[in-house]
Design a protein around this motif. Structure first.
Motif, short mmCIF file in Angstrom:
data_model
loop_
_atom_site.label_atom_id
_atom_site.label_comp_id
_atom_site.label_asym_id
_atom_site.label_seq_id
_atom_site.Cartn_x
_atom_site.Cartn_y
_atom_site.Cartn_z
N TRP A 64 -0.33 2.57 1.21
CA TRP A 64 -1.78 2.60 1.04
C TRP A 64 -2.46 3.31 2.20
O TRP A 64 -3.42 4.07 2.01
N GLN A 102 -0.99 -5.23 -5.49
CA GLN A 102 -1.54 -4.04 -4.84
C GLN A 102 -3.06 -4.13 -4.65
O GLN A 102 -3.63 -3.42 -3.81
N CYS A 114 -5.73 -2.27 -1.95
CA CYS A 114 -6.69 -1.27 -2.44
C CYS A 114 -8.10 -1.60 -1.97
O CYS A 114 -8.84 -0.71 -1.52
N LYS A 164 -8.32 -0.66 1.80
CA LYS A 164 -8.26 0.77 2.07
C LYS A 164 -9.43 1.52 1.44
O LYS A 164 -9.96 2.48 2.01
#
Length: 280
Positions: A67, A133, A137, A140
């Motif tokens: 990421w 995930q 996400c 980031k």
């Protein structure tokens, strides 16, 4: 607004935003100071990446490296898996998805386009390939919309990456595509012991992991699919193929291996799973 709630139980990833922030900072510090085995400095301009999707305890450190490699983007695509060849794409259609810090908005226009192009069905069940995930996400890419789709382990995954690249060009949007897959699931718990038991099995699994990681890095679609479907070297190779295909259509010719690991290192057992992170 319809929000898709967390479906995985506690233990897969933190439940509180502060816990997420603390864990990511700890991994950043460990990478910057310790440079563990298999570590490669993350770039910051990747258009796509491959990340593992076990619980954060086992593979979160590698997923976060993937990421962190991402370029600034307008839309994020999380491609998950656990979908057998020949079956339907599965896509999240709610307005938003819950994460520890709040929620992530679903990119509706791209979701509709993908659903139409690949006759996708609505995602209704729990699956870790996408869900683990999501907190990465949100950290980031705060405020950036997401397409979350699970992709079958067949050639249509390559078509999906090509479609995403074409859509991005047409709509003048920067996409980051994250393909979520673990590697060899070895041992009695998985009914897979081609290399035997003990150290011989560990060595066999490491070679199997290394082979498909090399195929991912070389962006060898045919060999990646073969190793996954014949050698069970990846559980969600469709997700990886989608990310690789998008990268290829974006002008990338090879991937960078950011690191590799195995659950055996943290929890020695007769059954274990391999992991790798790559950036494109």
């Amino acid at each position: 607004m319809k929000i898709r709630q967390r479906m995985l139980p506690p233990g897969w990833y933190p439940q509180e935003a502060a816990q997420v922030t603390t864990q990511l900072a700890a991994w950043d510090q460990a990478d910057s100071i310790d440079h563990p085995a298999g570590y490669s400095e993350s770039p910051v301009s990747a258009v796509a990446a491959i990340a593992p999707h076990a619980g954060w305890y086992f593979s979160g450190h590698l997923a976060w490296r993937a990421w962190k490699s991402a370029q600034n983007s307008d839309i994020v695509v999380i491609a998950g898996g656990h979908i057998p060849p020949g079956t339907a794409f599965r896509i999240i259609v709610e307005d938003a998805i819950a994460v520890p810090s709040g929620f992530i908005t679903v990119e509706k226009s791209l979701a509709s386009a993908v659903a139409h192009e690949f006759s996708a069905v609505q995602e209704t069940g729990a699956d870790n390939t996408v869900e683990v995930q999501l907190p990465f996400c949100s950290c980031k890419f705060p405020g950036i919309p997401v397409l979350a789709v699970r992709i079958p382990n067949d050639e249509r995954a390559v078509e999906a990456g090509t479609f995403l690249a074409a859509w991005a060009r047409e709509h003048q949007k920067r996409l980051f595509v994250l393909g979520s897959t673990d590697l060899t699931h070895y041992g009695e718990s998985y009914g897979f012991l081609p290399g035997g038991e003990g150290q011989a099995g560990i060595d066999w699994a490491k070679k199997n992991d290394a082979a498909i990681t090399e195929a991912f890095a070389e962006m060898d679609f045919k060999e990646s699919l073969r190793l996954a479907n014949e050698g069970q070297a990846a559980c969600s190779v469709g997700a990886a193929l989608c990310a690789m295909s998008f990268a290829r259509q974006s002008g990338i010719e090879a991937g960078i291996v950011l690191g590799s690991d195995t659950s055996y290192r943290l929890h020695p057992s007769d059954s274990f799973v391999g992991y790798a992170a790559l950036a494109y």
